[in-house]
Design an enzyme around this catalytic site. Structure first.
Site, PDB file in Angstrom:
ATOM      1  N   GLY A  54       0.249  -1.240   0.125  1.00 44.59           N
ATOM      2  CA  GLY A  54      -0.435   0.347   0.554  1.00 44.59           C
ATOM      3  C   GLY A  54       1.025   1.611   0.134  1.00 44.59           C
ATOM      4  N   GLN A 198      -5.243  -8.972  -2.597  1.00 39.38           N
ATOM      5  CA  GLN A 198      -5.762  -7.706  -1.756  1.00 39.38           C
ATOM      6  C   GLN A 198      -6.860  -7.390  -1.151  1.00 39.38           C
ATOM      7  OE1 GLN A 198      -3.276  -7.849  -4.297  1.00 39.38           O
ATOM      8  NE2 GLN A 198      -1.709  -6.403  -3.817  1.00 39.38           N
ATOM      9  N   ASP A 239      -1.586   4.667  -5.784  1.00 34.84           N
ATOM     10  CA  ASP A 239       0.197   4.313  -6.115  1.00 34.84           C
ATOM     11  C   ASP A 239       0.636   6.060  -6.666  1.00 34.84           C
ATOM     12  OD1 ASP A 239      -1.136   1.991  -6.338  1.00 34.84           O
ATOM     13  OD2 ASP A 239       0.480   1.712  -4.598  1.00 34.84           O
ATOM     14  N   LYS A 250      -3.556  -0.429  -8.691  1.00 37.87           N
ATOM     15  CA  LYS A 250      -3.437  -2.294  -9.114  1.00 37.87           C
ATOM     16  C   LYS A 250      -3.889  -2.373 -10.156  1.00 37.87           C
ATOM     17  CE  LYS A 250      -1.868  -4.070  -6.542  1.00 37.87           C
ATOM     18  NZ  LYS A 250      -0.156  -4.221  -6.809  1.00 37.87           N
TER      19      LYS A 250
HETATM   20  O1  MRU Z   1       1.006  -3.742  -4.465  1.00 37.54           O
HETATM   21  P1  MRU Z   1       0.321  -3.491  -3.539  1.00 37.54           P
HETATM   22  O2  MRU Z   1      -0.874  -4.036  -2.736  1.00 37.54           O
HETATM   23  O3  MRU Z   1       0.939  -2.127  -2.583  1.00 37.54           O
HETATM   24  O4  MRU Z   1      -0.867  -2.010  -4.039  1.00 37.54           O
HETATM   25  C1  MRU Z   1      -1.380  -0.927  -3.311  1.00 37.54           C
HETATM   26  C2  MRU Z   1      -2.344  -0.682  -4.246  1.00 37.54           C
HETATM   27  O5  MRU Z   1      -2.293  -0.429  -5.381  1.00 37.54           O
HETATM   28  C3  MRU Z   1      -3.410   0.194  -3.888  1.00 37.54           C
HETATM   29  O6  MRU Z   1      -4.984   0.758  -3.824  1.00 37.54           O
HETATM   30  C4  MRU Z   1      -2.536   1.823  -3.622  1.00 37.54           C
HETATM   31  O7  MRU Z   1      -1.600   1.560  -2.627  1.00 37.54           O
HETATM   32  C5  MRU Z   1      -3.421   2.913  -2.796  1.00 37.54           C
HETATM   33  S1  MRU Z   1      -3.041   2.382  -1.404  1.00 37.54           S
HETATM   34  C6  MRU Z   1      -4.052   3.911   0.399  1.00 37.54           C
END
Ligand code: MRU
Length: 359
Positions: A54, A198, A239, A250
């Site tokens: 995240g 996730q 991100d 994601k």
């Molecule tokens: O690969 P991850 O689990 O780190 O990806 C996380 C995401 O894509 C979340 O949607 C993003 O970080 C927003 S978190 C508030």
């Protein structure tokens, strides 16, 4: 946020000395296990292996990693910043947090660096918790307006943008928690979010622990649900948001945005200031997309009926797999952005009006 009535953050200082604690997110939802990180290398490993993940949370854990490094050897600032920055490429929050540590520490004599680095990491964590709380307040009216019109609100979300992805509250889930807490009838469609699940593992766990009504759906179900009027709003985290309002999130988020656009469903993105990257304009061309290992696609992990956690292969023998972990949704598909300062359109003028200091 709470698990079994006890309030937690997703990273916190260990009372017993120089270390931080996290929940090992690779063990959720089957086990709630705390992990103690006492060296900067532990923080790097936790980020790389997605024990923490995240965008905002990896920034906060990296900032604590710098503090641990400065305590061990205050002469290692530059290589440690570089090594932590290399752990994951797409979320800009990582570089944002490390840049904060760099500016705070690089002019200090080594003897003063550890204390300053701990203070800065604490400030980053506190800032994130408060920022996300405000995102919740600013997103709540979107849900309240729909609930006032329809009697209830059905939200679709992708991946995990809840408190496990931040220090507290979450981004996309913060307005949902507030809607639930104020008594609105809210139901969340949770995309499972292959390949790492996730949504199924983390978002479902969080919403369940807080008592929010939700249903997990296969990633491919969203378009069908929208065609049948079962989704009032799509709300996701991000991100990295570019100067022109493109949104990295994601893998699979872009397809949800396309389906939302085709069905007239509003598509909102929640972000803290630390996710805005004004140095990048065209997200599709410029944002580095993490390519993760094929095994995340060819295998799945789950709990057997007798309680064992097992990983099994789900792809035909001999077939390879590709695993781009993020995609970019162009700004034209984004209805609007929810930030800690309010809501705005996904374009350069609106972002500059919201964050003039980032111009
Ligand atoms: O690969 P991850 O689990 O780190 O990806 C996380 C995401 O894509 C979340 O949607 C993003 O970080 C927003 S978190 C508030």
């Amino acid at each position: 946020m709470k698990i079994n009535g006890i309030a937690y953050r997703s990273v916190w200082r260990d009372q017993a000395g120089s270390a931080v604690r996290i929940f090992d997110q690779t063990r959720l939802p089957w086990a709630v296990e705390e992990l103690r990180l006492s060296r900067w290398e532990d923080c790097a490993e936790a980020i790389r292996s997605m024990r923490v993940r995240g965008a905002p949370l990896i920034g906060a854990v990296a900032a604590y990693g710098v503090a641990l490094a400065m305590e061990a050897d205050a002469g290692t600032l530059d290589p440690v910043l570089e090594a932590l920055n290399a752990t994951r490429p797409t979320a800009i929050n990582l570089r944002w947090a490390l840049d904060r540590q760099r500016s705070r520490l690089h002019n200090l004599p080594p003897a003063q660096r550890a204390a300053a680095a701990w203070a800065e990491a604490d400030a980053i964590a506190d800032d994130d918790a408060e920022t996300c709380r405000r995102i919740g307040e600013n997103g709540l009216p979107l849900l309240a307006e729909i609930a006032a019109r329809k009697g209830r609100v059905q939200v679709l979300t992708h991946c995990n943008a809840g408190w496990l992805a931040t220090v507290d509250w979450g981004t996309a889930l913060a307005p949902i928690y507030m809607a639930h807490d104020t008594g609105l009838d809210v139901h969340v469609w949770v995309d499972e979010t292959r390949p790492r699940n996730q949504g199924a593992a983390l978002t479902a766990f969080e919403l369940g622990a807080h008592g929010v009504k939700h249903t997990v759906v296969a990633d491919n179900a969203g378009g069908h649900l929208m065609q049948h009027g079962e989704v009032d709003i799509v709300l996701v985290g991000t991100d990295r948001v570019t100067r022109q309002g493109d949104v990295a999130n994601k893998i699979g988020t872009y397809l949800k945005a396309l389906a939302a656009h085709d069905n007239g469903v509003p598509f909102w993105v929640a972000l803290p200031h630390s996710t805005l990257d004004m140095r990048v304009r065209d997200g599709v061309a410029e944002i580095p997309i993490e390519e993760r290992g094929a095994a995340e696609v060819t295998e799945m992990t789950g709990r057997t009926a007798d309680g064992r956690i097992e990983t099994v292969r789900v792809v035909a023998d001999g077939s390879g797999a590709a695993n781009p972990a993020f995609d970019v949704t162009p700004a034209r598909l984004v209805t609007g952005l929810v930030t800690e300062r309010g809501r705005c359109a996904a374009n350069e003028a609106a972002l500059l009006a919201m964050y003039p200091e980032k111009a």
